[in-house]
Design an enzyme around this catalytic site. Structure first.
Site, PDB file in Angstrom:
ATOM      1  N   ASP A  12       0.859  -1.173   0.000  1.00 52.51           N
ATOM      2  CA  ASP A  12       0.000   0.000   0.000  1.00 52.51           C
ATOM      3  C   ASP A  12       0.900   1.228   0.000  1.00 52.51           C
ATOM      4  O   ASP A  12       2.056   1.168   0.441  1.00 52.51           O
ATOM      5  CB  ASP A  12      -0.892  -0.022   1.240  1.00 52.51           C
ATOM      6  CG  ASP A  12      -1.791   1.199   1.337  1.00 52.51           C
ATOM      7  OD1 ASP A  12      -2.416   1.560   0.328  1.00 52.51           O
ATOM      8  OD2 ASP A  12      -1.857   1.794   2.431  1.00 52.51           O
ATOM      9  N   ASP A  14      -0.021   4.990   0.832  1.00 52.76           N
ATOM     10  CA  ASP A  14      -0.177   6.017   1.866  1.00 52.76           C
ATOM     11  C   ASP A  14      -0.010   5.437   3.261  1.00 52.76           C
ATOM     12  O   ASP A  14      -0.655   4.443   3.625  1.00 52.76           O
ATOM     13  CB  ASP A  14      -1.554   6.669   1.760  1.00 52.76           C
ATOM     14  CG  ASP A  14      -1.755   7.352   0.405  1.00 52.76           C
ATOM     15  OD1 ASP A  14      -0.745   7.561  -0.303  1.00 52.76           O
ATOM     16  OD2 ASP A  14      -2.908   7.657   0.059  1.00 52.76           O
ATOM     17  N   ASP A 186      -1.533  -0.222   6.121  1.00 50.05           N
ATOM     18  CA  ASP A 186      -1.760   0.412   7.417  1.00 50.05           C
ATOM     19  C   ASP A 186      -3.227   0.393   7.837  1.00 50.05           C
ATOM     20  O   ASP A 186      -3.533   0.713   8.976  1.00 50.05           O
ATOM     21  CB  ASP A 186      -1.322   1.875   7.356  1.00 50.05           C
ATOM     22  CG  ASP A 186      -2.236   2.710   6.475  1.00 50.05           C
ATOM     23  OD1 ASP A 186      -2.991   3.552   6.998  1.00 50.05           O
ATOM     24  OD2 ASP A 186      -2.236   2.498   5.255  1.00 50.05           O
TER      25      ASP A 186
END
Length: 268
Positions: A12, A14, A186
């Site tokens: 991922d 961000d 996250d």
């Protein structure tokens, strides 16, 4: 990489590779270039702030997506790409986590392909991935009209189950066993992505993902070392010795364990 692929590492973008929203990071340069009105900039920033405080459930993500897509209607896609490429050093260089770069390098050494997955637009994610030396990107795609402007609609939204479906299609295309693949994220909204692979890792996880990781025994990594990207890439440009896949896998496990211990120490 052809037949030498031994797996894939899906990252991922961000808060996993970079320390904030990649889309929001470029909001100010877009505003300065006249591509976003001040009102649009403020509305986008407010929506992102509300999302950050309220949590990352899918409904809120969808609301934020619809708001931002509507705000880009009529903007030329090519100008967005050009501006991102021109300002990427200034905007992103201080935000990249050294730990993420280390892991990507280790996976490459083990013969794994690295793929960046992002809810951000392709016009942002692809130049950034290229800057990191990553060739493969799965990101949100907007519909572009005949004049090359955003139509205010999405052709593909890279979130939730869509990421997992894209992972499965890519693994089938490359004939790679998903049990040998890694995924890093996250957010709990990426649970389908993490569940799709044999080696999920929660990175700087939100509260919901941290709870799931604890329940399922997934590794938790805390990335907290932004690095100067230009200096880092110059260092990586020098040849480095190859190591075996076993050594790299051990190094990855050790790194994740170390970051987990650091996180516990900070919590006590």
């Amino acid at each position: 990489m052809g037949d030498v692929r031994t797996g894939v590492a899906f990252f991922d973008l961000d808060k996993t590779i970079i320390a904030k929203s990649s889309t929001l990071a470029f909001a100010r340069p877009l505003h300065k270039a006249g591509l976003l009105r001040r009102r649009t900039l403020l509305r986008a920033a407010t929506a992102q702030a509300v999302y950050g405080m309220a949590g990352a459930d899918q409904e809120k993500l969808d609301q934020l997506r619809d708001r931002l897509v509507s705000l880009t209607k009529g903007v030329e896609a090519s100008r967005i790409r050009e501006l991102v490429e021109e300002t990427i050093d200034e905007v992103v260089a201080p935000l990249v986590y050294e730990e993420a770069l280390d892991l990507m390098d280790e996976h490459r050494r083990a013969g794994r392909e690295v793929v960046i997955m992002s809810i951000s637009p392709e016009e942002v994610a692809r130049p950034l991935a290229s800057h990191l030396g990553v060739d493969h990107v799965i990101a949100t795609r907007s519909t572009v009209d005949e004049e090359g402007c955003y139509a205010g609609e999405l052709a593909f939204y890279a979130s939730g189950t869509a990421k997992a479906e894209a992972i499965r299609r890519l693994a089938e295309e490359w004939r790679i066993d998903l049990d040998r693949c890694y995924a890093y994220s996250d957010s709990a909204t990426d649970l389908p992505m993490l569940e799709a692979v044999g080696h999920p890792v929660a990175v700087n996880p939100d509260r919901a993902l941290r709870e799931v990781a604890a329940e399922r025994g997934w590794p938790v990594a805390e990335f907290d070392s932004p690095v100067n990207l230009r200096s880092r890439l110059q260092t990586l440009a020098r040849p480095a010795p190859l190591v075996s896949g076993t050594v790299v896998a051990t190094a990855i496990a050790g790194a994740v364990t170390l970051w987990a211990l650091k996180a516990r120490q900070r919590a006590t």
